[in-house]
Design a protein around this motif. Sequence first.
Motif, PDB file in Angstrom:
ATOM      1  N   ILE A 153       0.842  -1.206   0.000  1.00 25.91           N
ATOM      2  CA  ILE A 153       0.000   0.000   0.000  1.00 25.91           C
ATOM      3  C   ILE A 153       0.875   1.252   0.000  1.00 25.91           C
ATOM      4  CG2 ILE A 153      -1.709   1.336   1.306  1.00 25.91           C
ATOM      5  CD1 ILE A 153      -2.796  -1.415   2.331  1.00 25.91           C
ATOM      6  N   ILE A 154       1.895   1.274   0.846  1.00 27.62           N
ATOM      7  CA  ILE A 154       2.797   2.432   0.923  1.00 27.62           C
ATOM      8  C   ILE A 154       3.502   2.644  -0.414  1.00 27.62           C
ATOM      9  CG2 ILE A 154       4.942   3.280   1.980  1.00 27.62           C
ATOM     10  CD1 ILE A 154       3.917   2.010   4.634  1.00 27.62           C
ATOM     11  N   ALA A 155       3.971   1.556  -1.031  1.00 30.61           N
ATOM     12  CA  ALA A 155       4.662   1.656  -2.324  1.00 30.61           C
ATOM     13  C   ALA A 155       3.723   2.225  -3.390  1.00 30.61           C
ATOM     14  CB  ALA A 155       5.187   0.285  -2.752  1.00 30.61           C
ATOM     15  N   TRP A 156       2.464   1.760  -3.414  1.00 29.57           N
ATOM     16  CA  TRP A 156       1.513   2.243  -4.409  1.00 29.57           C
ATOM     17  C   TRP A 156       1.215   3.721  -4.185  1.00 29.57           C
ATOM     18  CZ3 TRP A 156      -3.268   4.480  -4.993  1.00 29.57           C
ATOM     19  CH2 TRP A 156      -3.791   4.459  -6.289  1.00 29.57           C
ATOM     20  N   ILE A 157       1.054   4.131  -2.924  1.00 27.26           N
ATOM     21  CA  ILE A 157       0.786   5.546  -2.619  1.00 27.26           C
ATOM     22  C   ILE A 157       1.957   6.404  -3.092  1.00 27.26           C
ATOM     23  CG2 ILE A 157       0.509   7.238  -0.752  1.00 27.26           C
ATOM     24  CD1 ILE A 157      -1.040   5.056   0.816  1.00 27.26           C
ATOM     25  N   PRO A 163      -9.161   7.387  -3.852  1.00 24.46           N
ATOM     26  CA  PRO A 163      -8.429   6.747  -4.949  1.00 24.46           C
ATOM     27  C   PRO A 163      -7.654   5.497  -4.504  1.00 24.46           C
ATOM     28  CG  PRO A 163      -7.925   9.106  -4.840  1.00 24.46           C
ATOM     29  CD  PRO A 163      -8.818   8.806  -3.700  1.00 24.46           C
ATOM     30  N   ILE A 164      -7.129   5.517  -3.296  1.00 24.80           N
ATOM     31  CA  ILE A 164      -6.368   4.359  -2.800  1.00 24.80           C
ATOM     32  C   ILE A 164      -7.295   3.159  -2.648  1.00 24.80           C
ATOM     33  CG2 ILE A 164      -5.043   3.445  -0.856  1.00 24.80           C
ATOM     34  CD1 ILE A 164      -4.135   6.414  -0.353  1.00 24.80           C
ATOM     35  N   MET A 165      -8.444   3.363  -2.015  1.00 21.36           N
ATOM     36  CA  MET A 165      -9.382   2.252  -1.802  1.00 21.36           C
ATOM     37  C   MET A 165      -9.985   1.797  -3.134  1.00 21.36           C
ATOM     38  SD  MET A 165      -9.055   1.450   1.275  1.00 21.36           S
ATOM     39  CE  MET A 165     -10.321   0.206   1.410  1.00 21.36           C
ATOM     40  N   LYS A 166     -10.144   2.725  -4.073  1.00 17.62           N
ATOM     41  CA  LYS A 166     -10.673   2.339  -5.387  1.00 17.62           C
ATOM     42  C   LYS A 166      -9.682   1.414  -6.091  1.00 17.62           C
ATOM     43  CE  LYS A 166     -12.757   4.164  -9.546  1.00 17.62           C
ATOM     44  NZ  LYS A 166     -13.155   5.310 -10.321  1.00 17.62           N
ATOM     45  N   HIS A 167      -8.391   1.715  -5.949  1.00 13.18           N
ATOM     46  CA  HIS A 167      -7.368   0.877  -6.584  1.00 13.18           C
ATOM     47  C   HIS A 167      -7.314  -0.514  -5.947  1.00 13.18           C
ATOM     48  CE1 HIS A 167      -3.626  -0.505  -8.321  1.00 13.18           C
ATOM     49  NE2 HIS A 167      -3.213  -0.801  -7.103  1.00 13.18           N
ATOM     50  N   GLY A 197      -9.520  -1.920  -3.761  1.00 10.34           N
ATOM     51  CA  GLY A 197     -10.810  -2.589  -3.568  1.00 10.34           C
ATOM     52  C   GLY A 197     -10.865  -3.312  -2.226  1.00 10.34           C
ATOM     53  N   LYS A 198     -11.364  -4.542  -2.258  1.00  9.35           N
ATOM     54  CA  LYS A 198     -11.540  -5.304  -1.016  1.00  9.35           C
ATOM     55  C   LYS A 198     -10.233  -5.950  -0.555  1.00  9.35           C
ATOM     56  CE  LYS A 198     -16.388  -5.961  -1.301  1.00  9.35           C
ATOM     57  NZ  LYS A 198     -16.931  -4.913  -0.524  1.00  9.35           N
ATOM     58  N   GLN A 199      -9.138  -5.677  -1.271  1.00  3.59           N
ATOM     59  CA  GLN A 199      -7.864  -6.273  -0.894  1.00  3.59           C
ATOM     60  C   GLN A 199      -7.070  -5.397   0.064  1.00  3.59           C
ATOM     61  OE1 GLN A 199      -6.235  -7.157  -4.800  1.00  3.59           O
ATOM     62  NE2 GLN A 199      -6.825  -9.284  -4.533  1.00  3.59           N
ATOM     63  N   ALA A 200      -7.633  -4.272   0.460  1.00  2.00           N
ATOM     64  CA  ALA A 200      -6.966  -3.399   1.418  1.00  2.00           C
ATOM     65  C   ALA A 200      -7.904  -3.141   2.588  1.00  2.00           C
ATOM     66  CB  ALA A 200      -6.570  -2.086   0.769  1.00  2.00           C
ATOM     67  N   ASP A 201      -7.328  -3.118   3.764  1.00  2.00           N
ATOM     68  CA  ASP A 201      -8.092  -2.826   4.968  1.00  2.00           C
ATOM     69  C   ASP A 201      -8.164  -1.302   5.124  1.00  2.00           C
ATOM     70  OD1 ASP A 201      -9.305  -2.852   7.456  1.00  2.00           O
ATOM     71  OD2 ASP A 201      -7.451  -3.268   8.545  1.00  2.00           O
ATOM     72  N   GLY A 202      -9.376  -0.777   5.136  1.00  2.00           N
ATOM     73  CA  GLY A 202      -9.562   0.669   5.234  1.00  2.00           C
ATOM     74  C   GLY A 202      -8.917   1.272   6.472  1.00  2.00           C
ATOM     75  N   LYS A 203      -8.951   0.538   7.582  1.00  2.00           N
ATOM     76  CA  LYS A 203      -8.329   1.045   8.814  1.00  2.00           C
ATOM     77  C   LYS A 203      -6.819   1.194   8.632  1.00  2.00           C
ATOM     78  CE  LYS A 203     -11.692  -0.871  12.057  1.00  2.00           C
ATOM     79  NZ  LYS A 203     -11.925  -1.871  13.091  1.00  2.00           N
ATOM     80  N   MET A 204      -6.211   0.218   7.942  1.00  2.00           N
ATOM     81  CA  MET A 204      -4.757   0.286   7.720  1.00  2.00           C
ATOM     82  C   MET A 204      -4.412   1.453   6.802  1.00  2.00           C
ATOM     83  SD  MET A 204      -2.008  -2.370   6.020  1.00  2.00           S
ATOM     84  CE  MET A 204      -2.752  -3.820   6.664  1.00  2.00           C
ATOM     85  N   VAL A 205      -5.194   1.655   5.742  1.00  2.00           N
ATOM     86  CA  VAL A 205      -4.945   2.762   4.812  1.00  2.00           C
ATOM     87  C   VAL A 205      -5.080   4.085   5.559  1.00  2.00           C
ATOM     88  CG1 VAL A 205      -5.780   3.950   2.737  1.00  2.00           C
ATOM     89  CG2 VAL A 205      -5.661   1.457   2.779  1.00  2.00           C
TER      90      VAL A 205
END
Length: 164
Positions: free
Chosen positions: A120-124, A142-146, A148-156
């Motif tokens: 996630i950090i690398a993509w950001i 935009p991060i959550m759109k990229h 999707g369900k593969q990222a935890d919103g709390k972590m982002v």
Amino acid sequence: MSDNQTQQYGWNPDMSLSLLDKLKADLKQSMLNKDVAARSAIRQIMAEFPKLTVPITLESGKKSTRLKTNEEITNDDIVGIIQGLVKSERMVLEAKDEESSAYLDILKLYLPKMASREEIIAWISDNIDFSDFKNKMQAMGPIMKHFGKQADGKMVNQILQEWE
């Protein structure tokens, strides 16, 4: 449940099969193997399908919903259902002071691999220009759109709060 049985169940996005088709195949296999734990878990997932609806407008002008057909059910719909079941099972286990259960283990087999903090950090770093936003938290969309369900919103959210 033996390791051999565990290997035959589960799904990942790289499979040629949709998650719905894989669940149906695994349900049939669990019934043939008399694998009660897997059968129950898969049936529980499928029992949640009536929650998947499509908004419609009736001839009278009233707004209503109808159930999604099998063709309309997406992998993301089912992943969302499974994530909800995992969350509620974790709450139950927490109340019982237990770490895991066979049910939870089977549910996890059907979830896609979650993006790691480093991914996630690398993509950001590569894709988000914070000067485009009034504040860092606006980049959440935009991060959550990229991911999707593969990222935890709390972590982002936590990553964005710590971002320099």
